[in-house]
Design an enzyme around this catalytic site. Structure first.
Site, PDB file in Angstrom:
ATOM      1  N   GLU A 212       0.697  -1.317  -0.055  1.00  0.00           N
ATOM      2  CA  GLU A 212       0.020   0.098  -0.053  1.00  0.00           C
ATOM      3  C   GLU A 212       0.989   1.159  -0.052  1.00  0.00           C
ATOM      4  OE1 GLU A 212      -1.628   1.668   3.456  1.00  0.00           O
ATOM      5  OE2 GLU A 212      -1.127  -0.044   4.719  1.00  0.00           O
TER       6      GLU A 212
ATOM      7  N   VAL B  62      -5.403   0.210   3.012  1.00  0.00           N
ATOM      8  CA  VAL B  62      -5.715  -1.169   2.885  1.00  0.00           C
ATOM      9  C   VAL B  62      -6.804  -1.533   1.825  1.00  0.00           C
ATOM     10  CG1 VAL B  62      -6.250  -3.083   4.149  1.00  0.00           C
ATOM     11  CG2 VAL B  62      -4.477  -1.798   5.099  1.00  0.00           C
TER      12      VAL B  62
ATOM     13  N   LYS C 262      -3.192  -1.647  15.723  1.00  0.00           N
ATOM     14  CA  LYS C 262      -2.744  -0.784  16.954  1.00  0.00           C
ATOM     15  C   LYS C 262      -3.795  -0.615  18.010  1.00  0.00           C
ATOM     16  CE  LYS C 262       0.799   1.830  14.610  1.00  0.00           C
ATOM     17  NZ  LYS C 262       0.604   2.404  13.248  1.00  0.00           N
TER      18      LYS C 262
HETATM   19  N1  PSU Z   1      -2.947   1.679  10.728  1.00  0.00           N
HETATM   20  C1  PSU Z   1      -1.450   1.829  10.932  1.00  0.00           C
HETATM   21  N2  PSU Z   1      -0.630   2.564   9.838  1.00  0.00           N
HETATM   22  C2  PSU Z   1      -1.270   2.695   8.846  1.00  0.00           C
HETATM   23  C3  PSU Z   1      -2.487   2.842   8.568  1.00  0.00           C
HETATM   24  C4  PSU Z   1      -3.324   2.214   9.699  1.00  0.00           C
HETATM   25  O1  PSU Z   1      -1.125   1.226  11.975  1.00  0.00           O
HETATM   26  O2  PSU Z   1      -0.582   3.271   7.783  1.00  0.00           O
HETATM   27  C5  PSU Z   1      -3.236   3.302   7.469  1.00  0.00           C
HETATM   28  C6  PSU Z   1      -3.520   2.219   6.256  1.00  0.00           C
HETATM   29  O3  PSU Z   1      -3.394   2.700   4.842  1.00  0.00           O
HETATM   30  C7  PSU Z   1      -5.049   1.951   6.419  1.00  0.00           C
HETATM   31  C8  PSU Z   1      -5.697   3.308   6.908  1.00  0.00           C
HETATM   32  O4  PSU Z   1      -5.646   1.009   5.449  1.00  0.00           O
HETATM   33  O5  PSU Z   1      -4.627   3.874   7.820  1.00  0.00           O
HETATM   34  C9  PSU Z   1      -6.891   3.145   7.606  1.00  0.00           C
HETATM   35  O6  PSU Z   1      -7.375   4.330   7.661  1.00  0.00           O
HETATM   36  P1  PSU Z   1      -8.991   4.520   8.320  1.00  0.00           P
HETATM   37  O7  PSU Z   1      -8.652   4.262   9.764  1.00  0.00           O
HETATM   38  O8  PSU Z   1      -9.271   6.058   8.257  1.00  0.00           O
HETATM   39  O9  PSU Z   1      -9.892   3.685   7.474  1.00  0.00           O
END
Ligand code: PSU
Ligand code: MN
Length: 307
Positions: A27, A109, A162
């Site tokens: 990604e 993702v 996380k």
């Molecule tokens: N969590 C991480 N590192 C990241 C992301 C999430 O520990 O880089 C990034 C990934 O690209 C994931 C996105 O798909 O954040 C999710 O964002 P949201 O929670 O806004 O869906």
């Protein structure tokens, strides 16, 4: 191989797909929004090398000038890394608008799974996935990543999620939507910086062959949806849970106090945690991505050997 009007598969990736050789998707939000420059670019390039060293071809995914790209040049990776959060973070809802406008987008993702699937790539390595946020009972903040895992047949290899998220609710959501959560060499869901979380995974598997067999069987059964492989951070890079959890709690409190919401929430929390833990969490972050890249490449190889 798919000949989508909006899709550009790089020559190297196209050649590998044509010859039925293993390919691993990567990604780009992790590059633009997940790590600072220049470590983000160095990490992205090293991850590609690790995938090659383990017998597969890397396909870093992004949207550039409205084109859905499977396979970037080092110059394109450098460009995304330098732009950082100036590049739009592109989730499913953004894809058509960015493509129609000829804009750039860093793929999460979710969108990496979508584009990988369009290109015919089955295995994807990343750091951590999005999930159900703490307090989602009222905010309804649930990452589109979970919905994509429910629908799109791509294996996502990550280090768990996380604890900026509610890991228990994230597992509940995945269960409801029929996504198997596999622990690689563990019975417990890893929590990204740490190897344990107190939550059990659905299945433990101990080899790339076992992962490949489960994924291949899902395809042969014509089941929709992906598979989540959670690979614990190597012991030597794992962090003290007390230290990291304190930083995460503080980051979540600051996000709430500042009224951060929507797509800004995850990047805000990631940046805060990094700020509060100094360079330590960045080091761990980089190492666990390398570890996931190795496992994803070996699994992509096993999938082709079993075909
Ligand atoms: N969590 C991480 N590192 C990241 C992301 C999430 O520990 O880089 C990034 C990934 O690209 C994931 C996105 O798909 O954040 C999710 O964002 P949201 O929670 O806004 O869906
Ligand atoms: Mn969200």
């Amino acid at each position: 191989m798919n000949l989508n009007k909006y899709l550009d598969i790089s020559p190297e990736v196209a050649c590998a797909l044509r010859d039925d050789r293993p390919v691993v998707a990567l990604e780009s939000t992790i590059i633009s929004h997940g790590m600072p420059y220049p470590q983000n670019v160095e990490t992205a390039l090293k991850v590609e090398q690790i995938i090659r060293d383990n017998g597969a071809v890397p396909a870093t995914i992004a949207i550039i000038g409205g084109r859905l790209k499977a396979g970037l040049t080092p110059e394109e990776i450098e460009y995304l890394g330098k732009q950082g959060s100036a590049v739009a973070k592109a989730s499913r809802r953004d894809l058509a608008v960015l493509a129609a406008r000829g804009a750039d987008g860093a793929t999460t993702v979710t969108t990496t799974m979508i584009i990988a699937n369009m290109a015919g790539i089955q295995v994807f390595a990343t750091g951590g996935i999005g999930g159900v946020h703490r307090g989602a009972q009222t905010t309804m903040d649930i990452s589109a990543d979970l919905e994509e895992l429910a629908h799109t047949p791509v294996m996502v290899v990550c280090a768990g999620a996380k604890s900026i998220l509610d890991l228990g609710l994230t597992l509940e959501y995945l269960e409801t939507h029929g996504v198997p959560v596999i622990g690689y060499g563990t019975d417990e869901l890893p929590a990204f910086y740490t190897r344990t979380s107190g939550f059990k995974v659905d299945y433990r598997m101990d080899s790339p062959e076992e992962l490949a067999a489960a994924f291949r069987t899902a395809r042969e059964l014509n089941l929709r949806g992906g598979m989540l492989v959670t690979n614990p951070i190597p012991e030597e890079y794992s962090m003290d849970p007390a230290v990291i959890n304190k930083a995460i709690d503080e980051a979540v409190a600051q996000a709430e106090a500042q009224g951060i919401h929507g797509k800004a929430t995850t990047p805000f929390l990631l940046a805060k945690v990094k700020e509060l833990t100094g360079g330590d969490s960045l080091d761990s972050n980089i190492q666990l991505v390398f570890n996931n890249a190795r496992l994803a490449a070996r699994t992509a190889v096993a999938l082709k050997e079993q075909a």
